[in-house]
Design an enzyme around this catalytic site. Structure first.
Site, PDB file in Angstrom:
ATOM      1  CB  ILE A 120     -26.487  74.777  43.002  1.00  0.00           C
ATOM      2  CG1 ILE A 120     -26.683  73.682  41.969  1.00  0.00           C
ATOM      3  CG2 ILE A 120     -25.005  75.158  43.119  1.00  0.00           C
ATOM      4  CD1 ILE A 120     -26.352  74.097  40.544  1.00  0.00           C
ATOM      5  NE  ARG A 125     -20.345  79.945  71.757  1.00  0.00           N
ATOM      6  CZ  ARG A 125     -20.235  78.616  71.726  1.00  0.00           C
ATOM      7  NH1 ARG A 125     -21.072  77.872  72.427  1.00  0.00           N
ATOM      8  NH2 ARG A 125     -19.278  78.037  71.023  1.00  0.00           N
ATOM      9  CG  HIS A 159     -23.107  90.483  48.162  1.00  0.00           C
ATOM     10  ND1 HIS A 159     -22.250  89.509  47.702  1.00  0.00           N
ATOM     11  CD2 HIS A 159     -24.150  90.528  47.303  1.00  0.00           C
ATOM     12  CE1 HIS A 159     -22.757  88.987  46.595  1.00  0.00           C
ATOM     13  NE2 HIS A 159     -23.912  89.572  46.344  1.00  0.00           N
ATOM     14  CG  ASP A 200     -27.943  85.793  41.564  1.00  0.00           C
ATOM     15  OD1 ASP A 200     -27.744  86.881  40.984  1.00  0.00           O
ATOM     16  OD2 ASP A 200     -27.123  85.303  42.371  1.00  0.00           O
ATOM     17  CG  HIS A 241     -26.948  89.618  37.703  1.00  0.00           C
ATOM     18  ND1 HIS A 241     -26.656  90.855  38.222  1.00  0.00           N
ATOM     19  CD2 HIS A 241     -27.076  88.784  38.771  1.00  0.00           C
ATOM     20  CE1 HIS A 241     -26.594  90.784  39.540  1.00  0.00           C
ATOM     21  NE2 HIS A 241     -26.857  89.536  39.900  1.00  0.00           N
ATOM     22  CG  ASP A 265     -29.427  76.904  42.126  1.00  0.00           C
ATOM     23  OD1 ASP A 265     -29.501  76.734  43.354  1.00  0.00           O
ATOM     24  OD2 ASP A 265     -28.491  77.508  41.576  1.00  0.00           O
ATOM     25  CB  ALA A 277     -20.081  83.693  39.648  1.00  0.00           C
TER      26      ALA A 277
END
Length: 382
Positions: free
Chosen positions: A247, A225, A193, A271, A62, A245, A305
């Site tokens: 994380i 399941r 997402h 990202d 980004h 990373d 984020a």
């Protein structure tokens, strides 16, 4: 013609010594060092025993160093392009966010302009549209206000530069949208997402989804399941992005992902948001406040984020925490990406005739030299 000598060249999946790589804008030859005196060389680069590898490709980024793709500003995008070669990146897909349609189209305009300009740093190969066709439940750091059902008007006129669209296949209209734009324009769709069930995810894959956006994050998890999106990704042959990373995904899973998917399906990405490459502090992503602290990027509610990851460090982390060799892990940031977005004929390896996108690294993945199409994009200062 230029050359790089005194290094270990990644050639046909192995590091080789006592070889020299000759190039202009493209790679011309790889020869024995003993043959170098027979060539006319304008510039020699001493690799000083380090590794010579293909330039890295980031298909999901980004922003960087205070700038963001969604700024919709040509100077901003130029700065990102000129800055990320310090991380070994020679080409990338500026990635959009879920914002209002005019903002998305403005960002796409800027990307298209820079692609046509061809006077920058890391090459813009197209764009990755992350949203707005996603799930409200698993929106992550995307803005719920601007989430919408798939709509061709959002991308009309930009089909030629959009390489990837992240989409939630369970959203109304997604399956037809995936099928149409896969067949008519060759756009790649990535599940992400998403609140999809296993069956909904597999239906999307059947229609054309060929990858997964930041695997494990912002999607239905694996349950015995209810296998969810994670189960569908693991039980299919689609590619998967990974933010290595340590994380976003526990490094104990790196081996598992590679064994289940195969390393040829792993796509290391950053990202990265605008705080990457800068110190801790307050930044923004998709119009939302993001706080960077000790490598972790979070919204005010604690939602992760984006990241502050650099692609060279992603390679280092994966190598450190898995059983896979550097030679193999390098592929997950080079040829795997090239094949994914259809540029393997000119990117991803150091084969003769391909673009001279070259990075020189040490065993800690620190970057010493980055070359894009034969031009020096970054050189570490002494």
């Amino acid at each position: 013609m230029k050359c790089i000598f005194n290094g270990k060249i990644l050639n046909n999946g192995k590091f080789v010594n006592d070889k020299v790589i000759l190039f202009d804008e493209t790679i011309n030859k790889i020869i024995d060092e003993s043959q170098l005196d027979n060539e006319t060389i304008d510039e020699k680069i001493d690799a000083k025993g380090k590794f010579i590898v293909p330039g890295f490709i980031d298909v999901h980024i980004h922003g960087y160093k205070g700038h963001d793709t969604m700024d919709g500003d040509i100077d901003t995008l130029r700065i990102i392009s000129k800055s990320i070669p310090e991380n070994g990146v020679t080409s990338f897909l500026p990635t959009t966010m879920t914002m209002d349609v005019p903002a998305i189209r403005k960002a796409l305009d800027t990307i298209k302009t820079l692609m046509e300009e061809k006077t920058y740093g890391a090459e813009v190969l197209g764009t990755h549209l992350e949203g707005p066709f996603i799930s409200e439940k698993y929106k992550g750091a995307q803005s719920e206000e601007f989430i919408k059902e798939p709509d061709g008007e959002v991308i009309q006129g930009y089909e030629d530069i959009i390489k990837i669209i992240t989409i939630a296949p369970e959203v109304n209209g997604s399956l037809d949208f995936i099928e149409k734009y896969t067949k008519e324009y060759g756009i790649r769709f990535s599940i992400g997402h998403s609140a999809a069930s296993y069956d909904e995810a597999m239906a999307g894959i059947e229609k054309g989804i060929c990858s997964c956006t930041h695997f494990f994050n912002a999607m239905t998890g694996l349950h015995h399941r209810n296998p969810g999106v994670v189960g569908a990704v693991m039980n299919s042959d689609i590619r998967c992005e990974l933010i290595a990373d340590t994380i976003h995904v526990n490094p104990a899973l790196f081996n598992l992902i590679a064994r289940v998917k195969g390393m040829d399906k792993v796509l290391l990405i950053t990202d990265a948001m605008m705080g990457a490459g800068l110190s801790d502090g307050e930044y923004s992503l998709g119009g939302q406040k993001v706080f960077l602290e000790k490598g972790k990027c979070m919204l005010t509610n604690g939602t992760i984020a984006g990241s502050s990851l650099k692609l060279n460090k992603a390679i280092y982390n994966f190598t450190k925490h898995s059983d896979y060799s550097l030679e193999k892990v390098i592929e997950s940031a080079t040829i795997n990406q090239a094949k994914y977005i259809g540029v393997e004929d000119r990117k991803g390896t150091l084969d003769i005739g391909k673009d001279a996108d070259i990075t020189i690294i040490d065993d800690k993945l620190d970057i010493y030299y980055t070359i894009g199409k034969g031009k020096t994009l970054y050189e570490k200062s002494n």
